[in-house]
Design a protein around this motif. Structure first.
Motif, PDB file in Angstrom:
ATOM      1  N   GLY A  72       0.791  -1.228   0.000  1.00  0.00           N
ATOM      2  CA  GLY A  72       0.000   0.000   0.000  1.00  0.00           C
ATOM      3  C   GLY A  72       0.821   1.274   0.000  1.00  0.00           C
ATOM      4  N   PHE A  73       2.114   1.178  -0.196  1.00  0.00           N
ATOM      5  CA  PHE A  73       2.973   2.363  -0.250  1.00  0.00           C
ATOM      6  C   PHE A  73       2.948   2.959  -1.651  1.00  0.00           C
ATOM      7  CE2 PHE A  73       4.754   0.608   3.560  1.00  0.00           C
ATOM      8  CZ  PHE A  73       5.333   1.669   4.238  1.00  0.00           C
ATOM      9  N   THR A  74       3.165   4.275  -1.715  1.00  0.00           N
ATOM     10  CA  THR A  74       3.371   4.935  -2.998  1.00  0.00           C
ATOM     11  C   THR A  74       4.701   5.671  -2.944  1.00  0.00           C
ATOM     12  OG1 THR A  74       2.109   6.854  -2.246  1.00  0.00           O
ATOM     13  CG2 THR A  74       0.932   5.230  -3.552  1.00  0.00           C
ATOM     14  N   LYS A  75       5.365   5.721  -4.081  1.00  0.00           N
ATOM     15  CA  LYS A  75       6.629   6.436  -4.195  1.00  0.00           C
ATOM     16  C   LYS A  75       6.305   7.925  -4.226  1.00  0.00           C
ATOM     17  CE  LYS A  75      10.892   5.380  -6.547  1.00  0.00           C
ATOM     18  NZ  LYS A  75      11.516   4.784  -7.714  1.00  0.00           N
ATOM     19  N   SER A  76       7.117   8.733  -3.534  1.00  0.00           N
ATOM     20  CA  SER A  76       6.781  10.143  -3.396  1.00  0.00           C
ATOM     21  C   SER A  76       8.039  11.017  -3.338  1.00  0.00           C
ATOM     22  CB  SER A  76       5.970  10.334  -2.108  1.00  0.00           C
ATOM     23  OG  SER A  76       5.774  11.690  -1.825  1.00  0.00           O
ATOM     24  N   ASP A  77       7.880  12.278  -3.744  1.00  0.00           N
ATOM     25  CA  ASP A  77       8.966  13.256  -3.591  1.00  0.00           C
ATOM     26  C   ASP A  77       9.007  13.791  -2.166  1.00  0.00           C
ATOM     27  OD1 ASP A  77       9.759  13.016  -6.234  1.00  0.00           O
ATOM     28  OD2 ASP A  77       8.395  14.609  -6.917  1.00  0.00           O
ATOM     29  N   THR A  78       7.918  13.603  -1.420  1.00  0.00           N
ATOM     30  CA  THR A  78       7.872  13.999  -0.006  1.00  0.00           C
ATOM     31  C   THR A  78       7.500  12.759   0.823  1.00  0.00           C
ATOM     32  OG1 THR A  78       5.577  14.689  -0.287  1.00  0.00           O
ATOM     33  CG2 THR A  78       7.269  16.402  -0.486  1.00  0.00           C
ATOM     34  N   PRO A  79       8.430  11.824   0.955  1.00  0.00           N
ATOM     35  CA  PRO A  79       8.121  10.541   1.587  1.00  0.00           C
ATOM     36  C   PRO A  79       8.087  10.613   3.111  1.00  0.00           C
ATOM     37  CG  PRO A  79      10.428  10.609   1.017  1.00  0.00           C
ATOM     38  CD  PRO A  79       9.822  11.879   0.493  1.00  0.00           C
ATOM     39  N   ALA A  80       7.382   9.663   3.689  1.00  0.00           N
ATOM     40  CA  ALA A  80       7.389   9.502   5.146  1.00  0.00           C
ATOM     41  C   ALA A  80       8.604   8.669   5.571  1.00  0.00           C
ATOM     42  CB  ALA A  80       6.106   8.826   5.618  1.00  0.00           C
ATOM     43  N   VAL A  81       9.012   7.721   4.713  1.00  0.00           N
ATOM     44  CA  VAL A  81      10.193   6.904   5.005  1.00  0.00           C
ATOM     45  C   VAL A  81      11.105   6.854   3.790  1.00  0.00           C
ATOM     46  CG1 VAL A  81       9.130   5.420   6.755  1.00  0.00           C
ATOM     47  CG2 VAL A  81       9.039   4.746   4.366  1.00  0.00           C
ATOM     48  N   LEU A  82      12.382   6.686   4.092  1.00  0.00           N
ATOM     49  CA  LEU A  82      13.383   6.453   3.061  1.00  0.00           C
ATOM     50  C   LEU A  82      13.806   4.994   3.145  1.00  0.00           C
ATOM     51  CD1 LEU A  82      15.599   9.642   3.508  1.00  0.00           C
ATOM     52  CD2 LEU A  82      13.953   9.175   1.673  1.00  0.00           C
TER      53      LEU A  82
END
Length: 190
Positions: A72-82
């Motif tokens: 359920g994760f999405t790749k993002s430029d402002t992520p919650a986790v790296l």
């Protein structure tokens, strides 16, 4: 009687499947609510330090993307986790003792096979067989962007496959999939 005939086959199957298994372990920060994490990005400085080929890095990252999407994760430029990785290879040496023999009675008065007062002597083989294999270890780290700290680490250890590109790709996908089965951690409720 049929069960006895199947016993060697089952033993061989167990050995073959145990060689292909991935041993997984994980550790995590117990104070974190992992349900809060829905976005991620790769931590390039950490991935660049991984001492594996660029092709294997790409394979690992593709496998991680697949597993993160399935969670359920999405790749993002402002992520919650790296997401970062670390990999290493260890040589594993296995020593097997070979015991093989044949005979009746003793070995004769001079310590070797032959006819003598103690019966018929036989033959035997003793010694060791040594096999060497490469054991790969892959760590997948999740770092909380706001806290700037490691919150989860998964580790997979498995024999590596060399040669065939398709088999190597499948093996990497299997290792990543097995590591990600323990994410999110099962946190006991109080």
């Amino acid at each position: 009687m049929k069960a006895l005939r199947l016993l060697p086959l089952l033993a061989l199957l167990l050995v073959v499947t145990s060689c292909n298994t991935v041993r997984v372990a994980s550790d995590y920060d117990q104070s974190v609510n992992f349900n809060d994490y829905k976005t991620y990005a790769f931590y390039k400085p950490g991935i660049d330090k991984a001492e594996i080929s660029d092709l294997d890095k790409k394979r690992i990252l593709r496998a991680i993307e697949t597993e993160m999407a399935a969670k359920g994760f999405t790749k993002s430029d402002t992520p919650a986790v790296l997401v970062s990785i670390f990999a290493k290879a260890n040589k594993q040496i296995d020593v097997y003792q070979n015991n093989f023999g044949f005979g009746w009675g003793g070995f004769g008065p001079w310590g070797f096979g032959g006819f003598g007062p103690w019966g018929f002597g036989g033959f035997g083989y003793g010694g060791n067989s040594i096999s060497q294999r490469t054991q790969g270890v892959l760590y997948i780290d999740l770092l909380d962007v706001n806290k700037k700290q490691l919150v989860w680490q998964g580790k997979g250890t498995a024999p590596l496959v060399s040669g065939n590109v398709e088999k190597r790709e499948e093996r990497i996908q299997e290792i990543v999939r097995e590591i990600m089965t323990v994410y999110p951690p099962a946190v006991a409720s109080n």
